[in-house]
Motif scaffolding. Sequence first.
Motif, PDB file in Angstrom:
ATOM      1  N   VAL A  53      -7.027  -5.912  -4.121  1.00  0.00           N
ATOM      2  CA  VAL A  53      -6.189  -6.727  -5.019  1.00  0.00           C
ATOM      3  C   VAL A  53      -4.894  -5.841  -5.204  1.00  0.00           C
ATOM      4  O   VAL A  53      -3.695  -6.005  -4.992  1.00  0.00           O
ATOM      5  N   TRP A  54      -5.261  -4.620  -5.509  1.00  0.00           N
ATOM      6  CA  TRP A  54      -4.143  -3.880  -6.250  1.00  0.00           C
ATOM      7  C   TRP A  54      -3.445  -3.194  -4.848  1.00  0.00           C
ATOM      8  O   TRP A  54      -2.063  -3.336  -4.926  1.00  0.00           O
ATOM      9  N   ARG A  55      -4.147  -2.874  -3.616  1.00  0.00           N
ATOM     10  CA  ARG A  55      -3.533  -2.553  -2.451  1.00  0.00           C
ATOM     11  C   ARG A  55      -2.639  -3.566  -1.926  1.00  0.00           C
ATOM     12  O   ARG A  55      -1.383  -3.472  -1.708  1.00  0.00           O
ATOM     13  N   ALA A  56      -3.260  -4.947  -2.167  1.00  0.00           N
ATOM     14  CA  ALA A  56      -2.253  -5.827  -1.742  1.00  0.00           C
ATOM     15  C   ALA A  56      -0.956  -6.118  -2.690  1.00  0.00           C
ATOM     16  O   ALA A  56       0.200  -6.408  -2.026  1.00  0.00           O
ATOM     17  N   LEU A  57      -1.225  -6.251  -3.926  1.00  0.00           N
ATOM     18  CA  LEU A  57      -0.212  -6.360  -4.763  1.00  0.00           C
ATOM     19  C   LEU A  57       0.969  -5.120  -4.694  1.00  0.00           C
ATOM     20  O   LEU A  57       2.108  -5.513  -4.786  1.00  0.00           O
ATOM     21  N   TRP A  58       0.345  -3.785  -4.480  1.00  0.00           N
ATOM     22  CA  TRP A  58       1.449  -2.872  -4.128  1.00  0.00           C
ATOM     23  C   TRP A  58       2.172  -2.964  -2.969  1.00  0.00           C
ATOM     24  O   TRP A  58       3.334  -2.737  -2.982  1.00  0.00           O
ATOM     25  N   VAL A  85       2.952  -5.676  -1.535  1.00  0.00           N
ATOM     26  CA  VAL A  85       3.762  -6.651  -1.428  1.00  0.00           C
ATOM     27  C   VAL A  85       4.911  -6.459  -2.559  1.00  0.00           C
ATOM     28  O   VAL A  85       6.072  -6.828  -2.488  1.00  0.00           O
ATOM     29  N   GLY A  86       4.567  -5.822  -3.778  1.00  0.00           N
ATOM     30  CA  GLY A  86       5.423  -5.552  -4.930  1.00  0.00           C
ATOM     31  C   GLY A  86       6.445  -4.493  -4.364  1.00  0.00           C
ATOM     32  O   GLY A  86       7.816  -4.842  -4.601  1.00  0.00           O
ATOM     33  N   TRP A  87       6.002  -3.367  -3.599  1.00  0.00           N
ATOM     34  CA  TRP A  87       7.234  -2.671  -3.456  1.00  0.00           C
ATOM     35  C   TRP A  87       8.061  -2.973  -2.418  1.00  0.00           C
ATOM     36  O   TRP A  87       9.343  -2.758  -2.446  1.00  0.00           O
TER      37      TRP A  87
END
Length: 747
Positions: free
Chosen positions: A63-68, A70-72
């Motif tokens: 999830v963190w990798r996905a959010l990161w 998408v987020g950046w």
Amino acid sequence: MKQTGGRKPPLVADRRYGAAPAAPAKPKPAPKPAPKPKSARSRRPARRMAWPIRLVAGLFRLVWRALWGVGWRLAAMGAIVVGLATLYFYAQLPPLEALIDARTRGSVTLLDRDGKVFAWRGETFGGTITAETVSPSLSNAIVATEDKRFYRHFGISPRGIASAVRINLAEGRGPLEGNGGSTITQQVAKLICLGVPYDPKAWKTEADYEADCRQSSLMRKIKEVPFSFAMEAKYGKDSILTLYLNRAYLGAGARGFEAASQRYFGKSANEVTPAEAAMLAGLLKAPTRYAPTASLERAQGRAAVVLGLMHDQGYLTESQFRDALANPARLSKAAEARAGGYFADWVMESGPAFLTQDTTEDVIIRTTLDQTIQKRAEEALDYVFETKVKAGSKAQAAIVVMSADGAVRAMVGGRNNQVSGAFNRATQAIRQTGSTFKPFVYAAALDMGYTMNSAIDDAPITLYVKGSGEWSPKNYEPEFRGMMTLTDALAHSINTATVRLSQAVGLEAVRKVAADFGLQSELAQGPAIVLGASGATLLDMTGAYAGILNGGSSVHPYGLVELRIQSDDAALMGQEGGMGERVISESAARQLTYMMTQVIERGTGRRARLDGHEAAGKTGTTSDYRDAWFIGFTADYVVGVWMGNDDNKPLTGVTGGGLPAEIWHEVMARVEADLPPAPLPMIRPEDLPPPAYQGEVYQAGGQIGGGAAEPYPGQLAPYPGQAQAPAPEQGGESLVDILTNILGRRD
């Protein structure tokens, strides 16, 4: 050689030629330490992480990798959007000079007779000031109060926004309600409406436009970000502060700090002290509430808070801080007086609307107002109501002070005199005049040749009015005095004698004299006109009495002397008003002046008597005590006083010779305090020949026109050489109207 303890070493000869040097001996490796014995725990096999934990950890990393990821990417896209929006707004922003003063309407500044400012109308703009030229105390006060990080951010302050959201939520409001955390740059963005110009087709009024600009929403907040960045990039900090200094609204119609400083302190914003700067900066929070003209104490309290912020942030030393607290800012004399609100409204209405109420230019109007007289008139009214009127009374009063040529020097339109835009009882209330109308009956007679010594009969009289029947006016006192001079009849305000005199000279002559003196409102048609059945404003009545003082010429009251555009030296319009044509002869006016002095000396207006100054005047009271008047003059000024209720209810025991006469006395005593006594221009009885009498030429008793009554011997006759008096006019006024409007009064 003796050896000890061993064998001899072998002798070896050195090789001198061709032999390679011997390699150095390799050091022996250090012995490895003996391994420690393993404990029983270490000898156990390693336990692997439980699979549920490994599953959760794996999901978290996923999830963190996905959010990161998408987020950046979103952040990058957002930065690109903000950058593009910033470039767009940057290109759209006009030159700084175009934004300094964007008012769609101008203002009006009113000057008194000495050229001093006493009132403003509309939003005034005092002129451009800059961050470089303004008083450092003022710029420091603004930054300390509104945005202490102003010189350290790029247009927005995330810390400030977060703090504002926290405060709003803690106080039970929405995150964007209340404190906004806006920087000065963001506030300027709102002031210029994020670049949206005013369009009269889109907004009904400029106020609606500004209200829309001040609305706070999430989308507007988002739009403020690139707009603020663009302003910072195009204008820079000092230019943004310059815009703020010139665009902020600071109460009392002042737009910008220069206009506010001039209005409140009578000085430029470049010269204000720390205490004055703190008061001006304090207005930004709530201009109307903290305006010093609304509440000086409240404004000083807010200024103390600003001084504390300036001290905490290092803008003031300890000694400067203490000195400013000990000596708070105070209003200038003009701002403190707030004189002439009613007068200013009247002058604004007297000029053309496109140069006053609807002006798109800044206009300067020079007027006739005397601020000293205005203040004294207000003080006199306050004194009488505080000392002689019962608490809780809703009675109102109005005052007009005028020169003999019609120049209005002071005007009080009601008990609350420090207002603007309120109902002006001096100019807008048309009320029955009562016995203050009687001098015009006597003026008509004097102008026709009668004198103040002519005889008139105080006896019962009955007139027949067509459509209404018989009308028999009464006096205040039940008994009749018989024959008396015109002077005595006016001094004691005898109704029967006045009606008899009006019949002798003719009602048309009375109407003409009154109208020529400026009483232009619809005059009553029946005989009740002579006892004050018609209505008039206090301003018109005072102007009519000014015509008596100036020797018999009509007067058009005026307050505007000159109107010009602020940037021009040439006047667009000049005085409209003053003395007009002659109405009655000078001899008639001078005789009437003496007759009116006797009203004050020994008649119904004795409470108006002045020590050391000759004065003339007339009292007036209308039906059921609904209106009470006193109008009179000295050689210097004419003063008119009216008193009554706005709802036309009767006053409690008030007549013209009572409270209105006392108000008149208080006003005139204060106005004349600094003036040397001057005699009134008048003719006295001894300066005239004895009166001529004719008997039985005019029916004085019974029904006029009915032929039933016997003539009363010795009553007033037409002046020798004059034609026989016409028959009394038949009016259309009903008996009910007459009885309602006219009751016997001694005024």
